[in-house]
Design a protein around this motif. Structure first.
Motif, mmCIF file in Angstrom:
data_model
loop_
_atom_site.group_PDB
_atom_site.id
_atom_site.type_symbol
_atom_site.label_atom_id
_atom_site.label_comp_id
_atom_site.label_asym_id
_atom_site.label_seq_id
_atom_site.Cartn_x
_atom_site.Cartn_y
_atom_site.Cartn_z
ATOM 1 N N VAL A 30 -4.535 148.949 152.996
ATOM 2 C CA VAL A 30 -4.795 147.510 152.943
ATOM 3 C C VAL A 30 -6.135 147.265 152.269
ATOM 4 C CG1 VAL A 30 -4.890 145.373 154.287
ATOM 5 C CG2 VAL A 30 -3.595 147.334 155.166
ATOM 6 N N LEU A 77 -4.696 141.520 150.628
ATOM 7 C CA LEU A 77 -4.833 140.407 151.570
ATOM 8 C C LEU A 77 -5.356 139.117 150.938
ATOM 9 C CD1 LEU A 77 -6.308 142.048 154.805
ATOM 10 C CD2 LEU A 77 -3.988 141.217 154.418
ATOM 11 N N PHE A 136 -0.842 140.378 158.993
ATOM 12 C CA PHE A 136 -1.734 140.424 157.845
ATOM 13 C C PHE A 136 -1.752 139.053 157.172
ATOM 14 C CE2 PHE A 136 -0.042 144.599 158.654
ATOM 15 C CZ PHE A 136 -1.138 145.447 158.504
#
Length: 234
Positions: A30, A77, A136
């Motif tokens: 991530v 993200l 997320f």
């Protein structure tokens, strides 16, 4: 690469020194706030001129983390590009590098406030993603648990050998993680800013990026970085 392991909502995670988050059990890497094309966007809008190497530097760091972790999926993200025009006008070779990184793995673009996601590139485009016990999204929501977000570019400003230093950092408590900006040339918000203080619970830690990931209390009375070991870089 010396990562800092921790657990959130039962998931075993690791904060990498680069600012990426690794969930090995799920095969996930991530990253947040790549801000690809930042120098181009500033030049286009008549802002401060920066060396036009931010996209290449950011992609090189991402390539290194992908090579080290070999994830089955990558989650970005939000604010992956500095704006929609930057996503359309990547420097020569940048799109090809991204496509090579994406090949053979799942890739999720979470929408940010700078861009809704690069529609011209493959991958899954979502407002947010639920994966096992974790959610997320780009911007943290008060009261959520098991949340992974970015947006704020948190930075720790501490004393080291009589000098004041600033490092991007993760903020972690029992409910959430806020990732640092992964992109080169990105600014940051002090970790003691009111909006971050309100989001993070008592006992939260800041995990500093750099040569190694170092965890310190987010709200220390007098936080100091540990002195580098002999022969190590600062």
């Amino acid at each position: 690469m010396t990562a800092h392991p921790f657990t959130l909502a039962g998931a075993r995670l690791a904060a990498l020194p680069s600012g990426a988050l690794h969930w090995a059990d799920a095969g996930l890497l991530v990253v947040s706030d790549l801000h690809l094309g930042k120098s181009e966007r500033l030049a286009r809008r008549g802002g401060t001129l920066l060396p036009p190497y931010d996209t290449a530097e950011t992609l090189s760091r991402l390539e290194a983390d992908i090579a080290a972790t070999d994830p089955r999926a990558v989650i970005c993200l939000g604010d992956s590009f500095d704006d929609n025009a930057a996503a359309r006008d990547l420097p020569p070779g940048a799109e090809e590098r991204l496509l090579r990184l994406m090949a053979g793995r799942r890739w999720v673009w979470i929408a940010g406030n700078h861009d809704p996601g690069p529609a011209s590139l493959p991958g899954t485009h979502l407002a947010e993603l639920r994966e096992g016990p974790l959610t997320f999204r780009h911007i943290a929501r008060p009261g959520e648990t098991g949340e992974i977000s970015g947006h704020y570019h948190p930075k720790a400003r501490l004393s080291l050998g009589g000098r004041r230093v600033s490092r991007p950092c993760f903020l972690v408590d029992t409910a959430r993680v806020i990732l640092p900006a992964f992109g080169a040339y990105t600014g940051g918000l002090a970790m003691d800013a009111p909006v971050l203080d309100a989001l993070m619970a008592q006992g939260a830690v800041a995990i500093l990026t750099g040569v190694r990931a170092v965890a310190l209390p987010m709200r220390p009375a007098h936080a100091r970085l540990p002195r580098p070991r002999p022969g190590s870089a600062g």
